[in-house]
Design an enzyme around this catalytic site. Structure first.
Site, PDB file in Angstrom:
ATOM      1  N   GLU A 179      -5.003  -2.453   4.838  1.00 12.71           N
ATOM      2  CA  GLU A 179      -4.575  -3.081   6.088  1.00 12.71           C
ATOM      3  C   GLU A 179      -5.653  -3.972   6.693  1.00 12.71           C
ATOM      4  OE1 GLU A 179      -4.027  -0.078   5.101  1.00 12.71           O
ATOM      5  OE2 GLU A 179      -2.074   0.665   5.720  1.00 12.71           O
ATOM      6  N   LYS A 195      -7.432  22.769   8.048  1.00  5.75           N
ATOM      7  CA  LYS A 195      -7.487  23.549   9.281  1.00  5.75           C
ATOM      8  C   LYS A 195      -7.424  25.026   8.925  1.00  5.75           C
ATOM      9  CE  LYS A 195      -5.198  19.656  10.973  1.00  5.75           C
ATOM     10  NZ  LYS A 195      -4.307  19.112   9.962  1.00  5.75           N
ATOM     11  N   THR A 206       0.855  -1.175   0.000  1.00  4.55           N
ATOM     12  CA  THR A 206       0.000   0.000   0.000  1.00  4.55           C
ATOM     13  C   THR A 206       0.898   1.234   0.000  1.00  4.55           C
ATOM     14  OG1 THR A 206      -1.570   1.271   1.332  1.00  4.55           O
ATOM     15  CG2 THR A 206      -0.279  -0.354   2.513  1.00  4.55           C
ATOM     16  N   TRP A 227     -11.927  23.110  11.870  1.00  6.50           N
ATOM     17  CA  TRP A 227     -11.613  21.948  11.036  1.00  6.50           C
ATOM     18  C   TRP A 227     -12.675  21.809   9.964  1.00  6.50           C
ATOM     19  CZ3 TRP A 227      -9.126  16.899  12.912  1.00  6.50           C
ATOM     20  CH2 TRP A 227      -7.994  17.188  13.687  1.00  6.50           C
TER      21      TRP A 227
HETATM   22  P1  AMP Z   1      -6.668   1.845   0.643  1.00  6.10           P
HETATM   23  O1  AMP Z   1      -5.858   1.232   1.685  1.00  6.10           O
HETATM   24  O2  AMP Z   1      -5.875   2.388  -0.502  1.00  6.10           O
HETATM   25  O3  AMP Z   1      -7.755   0.956   0.165  1.00  6.10           O
HETATM   26  O4  AMP Z   1      -7.370   3.139   1.290  1.00  6.10           O
HETATM   27  C1  AMP Z   1      -8.110   3.074   2.473  1.00  6.10           C
HETATM   28  C2  AMP Z   1      -8.712   4.408   2.755  1.00  6.10           C
HETATM   29  O5  AMP Z   1      -9.751   4.717   1.831  1.00  6.10           O
HETATM   30  C3  AMP Z   1      -9.381   4.521   4.096  1.00  6.10           C
HETATM   31  O6  AMP Z   1      -8.449   4.712   5.144  1.00  6.10           O
HETATM   32  C4  AMP Z   1     -10.289   5.722   3.886  1.00  6.10           C
HETATM   33  O7  AMP Z   1      -9.599   6.942   4.003  1.00  6.10           O
HETATM   34  C5  AMP Z   1     -10.723   5.547   2.449  1.00  6.10           C
HETATM   35  N1  AMP Z   1     -12.053   4.906   2.391  1.00  6.10           N
HETATM   36  C6  AMP Z   1     -12.346   3.630   2.167  1.00  6.10           C
HETATM   37  N2  AMP Z   1     -13.684   3.428   2.183  1.00  6.10           N
HETATM   38  C7  AMP Z   1     -14.256   4.624   2.428  1.00  6.10           C
HETATM   39  C8  AMP Z   1     -15.603   5.091   2.594  1.00  6.10           C
HETATM   40  N3  AMP Z   1     -16.664   4.294   2.472  1.00  6.10           N
HETATM   41  N4  AMP Z   1     -15.783   6.403   2.885  1.00  6.10           N
HETATM   42  C9  AMP Z   1     -14.743   7.246   3.011  1.00  6.10           C
HETATM   43  N5  AMP Z   1     -13.460   6.869   2.855  1.00  6.10           N
HETATM   44  C10 AMP Z   1     -13.211   5.573   2.573  1.00  6.10           C
END
Ligand code: AMP
Length: 560
Positions: free
Chosen positions: A336, A446, A189, A451
């Site tokens: 993760e 910010k 990742t 925020w």
């Molecule tokens: P990844 O590891 O590249 O799949 O990214 C994971 C991240 O995607 C999470 O930590 C969130 O920030 C974002 N994410 C995944 N699902 C959602 C969701 N339903 N709404 C908002 N953010 C999301």
């Protein structure tokens, strides 16, 4: 540890460890003639899938793959990838799903870091592979995957071409039992800084994840997503968290599966129509791409259900999809977390309410699925109440979370600080268990001590009829610390400037949904928003681009 009662098992009792091979048992029992389809090129039955997995296991074993070795795959979404998702872990090896959208340097880093010994390379990626081959430190052998008649390639250590090898291999294989805590898969990742980080999942974790996802997609009446008479097609790359783990669920249930190869919008449309796809999943930007493709215009998608995850699902996209007949359900997860953590669930209270209210809940990040604990933590490590108000970092516990980053002890410890997995997302949880992601911690804006959630702002801006796509980031401001900056792609023939956007947002300020500092004083109209390797908004790139435009005083910036 509690002193509980443990009874020694009968000496000949079989413990049936939670191994991926057990997921293969039921699909073929239910529906042995049901099909696996590859693009508009190939279709075969579950009986053949099982046989090909055994053949692949023989090919790999004869090529020298041993339990514990890492075998990497560079491919688009294909039936061959599905076979690898089973055969490689089933012989005790580790499947490394290479993110082929990363730069050549990053791919090289991940392959050396993961100790890849064998690589299966799609012919389209041969030039890429050749460009890094000389610097790969652990790879010994390669296998070519190709759809073309040319079964050769200049690859070091080439064992042969996949189909030729499979055809010559034995169709049966005795898959041995081993410890369910053995690593089955790994992938990388990319964060905002530093090298990609390797996450890893064991057989036990993937089996438990499959069971929890099956109960989520199949058993919850109010959001029923996939039963085994459905037709499934991923539009999430198989290198992105095993296409969110759905291929394992579909195979366990005996669902007809369609693999589209490289994503070509017109082919996706053709497959959806011809194969009668009823269940799919993707990130929001990919859905947008699909809906913008010429043959999607005016098409009735009635009956298609999709999980949208990986990024926030905004109301504008939800409504636009609904108008074409697509029922969207939001889910949350990350690399993760294997990835499934939560999925929208419409309980009786919501069912009795209005459609408008239900929509508000269908697009939140959802309710944690079985076996998952989610909580909100403040910066001192204290858990905050689930009252929908308290805001903090979303932290998680579940049986299928990566137990660390491969060979990164310090980052692993940070990930698991206080015994909870830290997501890096700011969220609130309400008393129905719904998680609302407010923002990535790094993306929160910010301004003047307040925020602002970039996600909320994107949601409100996307409701403007002229807006096709939007990304909001904070840019440094000498007076306020940061100010929001919006990047917009407009619909064909439409126009909008910073003043028009301000007028659109003003009512939300008046209602108290956002504060007045949330109105971007500057916007840029662009033809495309930069995306990451998995199709999400690339906020790191966007910030760099904006800094350059501001320095150069670019003409397409609009200011109020
Ligand atoms: P990844 O590891 O590249 O799949 O990214 C994971 C991240 O995607 C999470 O930590 C969130 O920030 C974002 N994410 C995944 N699902 C959602 C969701 N339903 N709404 C908002 N953010 C999301």
């Amino acid at each position: 540890m509690l002193q509980t009662r443990l009874i020694a098992p009968a000496e000949n009792a079989h413990p049936a460890p939670l191994l991926i091979k057990r997921l293969l048992l039921s699909g073929i029992r239910y529906e042995k003639t049901r099909e696996i389809v590859y693009r508009d090129q190939l279709r075969y039955s579950y009986a053949t899938l099982n046989e090909r997995i055994a053949r692949l296991a023989n090919v790999l074993t004869e090529a020298g793959v041993k339990a514990g070795d890492t075998v990497a795959v560079m491919d688009w979404d294909s039936h061959r990838y599905l076979e690898c998702m089973f055969a490689i872990p089933m012989i005790g090896a580790v499947l490394h799903t290479i993110n082929i959208r990363l730069s050549a340097d990053q791919i090289l880093y991940t392959m050396n870091h993961a100790d890849d010994k064998f690589v299966l390379v799609n012919s389209e990626f041969v030039p890429l592979y050749q460009s890094i081959e000389g610097q790969l430190t652990t790879v010994e052998k390669t296998i070519l995957l190709t759809d073309t008649a040319d079964k050769t390639a200049e690859l070091g250590g080439l064992v042969g071409e996949y189909e030729t090898l499979l055809a010559a291999a034995s169709p049966t294989y005795e898959f041995a039992d081993f410890d369910e805590n053995s690593v089955a898969t790994t992938f990388y990742t990319t964060g905002t800084t530093g090298n990609p980080k390797g996450v890893y999942f064991t057989h036990r974790q993937l089996v438990l994840h499959t069971m929890a996802m099956a109960s989520t997609v199949s058993a919850l009446d109010s959001i029923r997503l996939m039963g085994n008479a459905d037709v499934y097609m991923p539009i999430t790359p198989m290198f992105h968290v095993h296409a969110w783990g759905v291929p394992y669920v579909a195979t366990m249930l005996g669902v007809k599966q369609v693999y589209p190869g490289r994503y070509e919008p017109e082919l996706l449309m053709k497959l959806i129509q011809q194969e009668k796809v009823t269940f799919s999943h993707c990130v929001p930007t990919i859905l947008q791409m699909l809906m913008n493709t010429p043959s999607a215009k005016g098409h009735d998608f009635g009956g298609l259900r999709m999980i949208i995850g990986g990024s926030a699902l905004n109301r504008a996209l939800y409504e636009a999809a609904k108008a074409t007949g697509i029922q969207l359900t939001a889910a949350y997860g990350m690399s993760e977390t294997c990835p499934l953590i939560s999925c929208a669930y419409i309980n009786e209270e919501l069912l009795a309410g209005s459609e408008d209210e239900r929509t508000a809940y269908r697009i939140k990040a959802g309710v944690p699925v079985p076996l998952v604990e989610a909580a909100i933590m403040n910066s001192e490590g204290k858990l905050l109440p689930n009252d929908g108000e308290a805001q903090g970092e979303l932290v998680l516990r579940a049986p299928w979370l990566t137990q660390g980053y491969f060979r990164e002890p310090q980052k692993s410890e940070e990930l698991w600080e206080h015994g909870w997995l830290h997501t890096g997302d700011v969220a609130a949880i309400d008393d129905m268990g719904f998680i609302e992601i407010r923002d990535r911690i790094k993306d929160v804006i910010k301004t003047g001590g307040e925020w602002i959630s970039s996600l909320e702002l994107e949601d409100l801006i996307s409701r403007h009829p002229a807006v096709r796509e939007v990304a909001v980031v904070g840019v440094a401001d000498p007076q306020w610390g940061e100010r929001p900056f919006a990047l917009l792609v407009l619909r064909d023939g439409q126009s909008l400037d910073a003043k028009g956007l301000k007028e659109h947002l003003k009512p939300f300020v008046d209602q108290g949904s956002i504060n007045k500092w949330a109105i971007p004083s500057q916007i840029a109209l662009v033809t495309e928003v930069p995306k990451t390797s998995v199709g999400k908004l690339d906020k790191k790139r966007i910030r760099l681009d904006i800094a350059q435009w501001l320095a150069a005083g670019s003409a397409f910036l609009s200011t109020v």
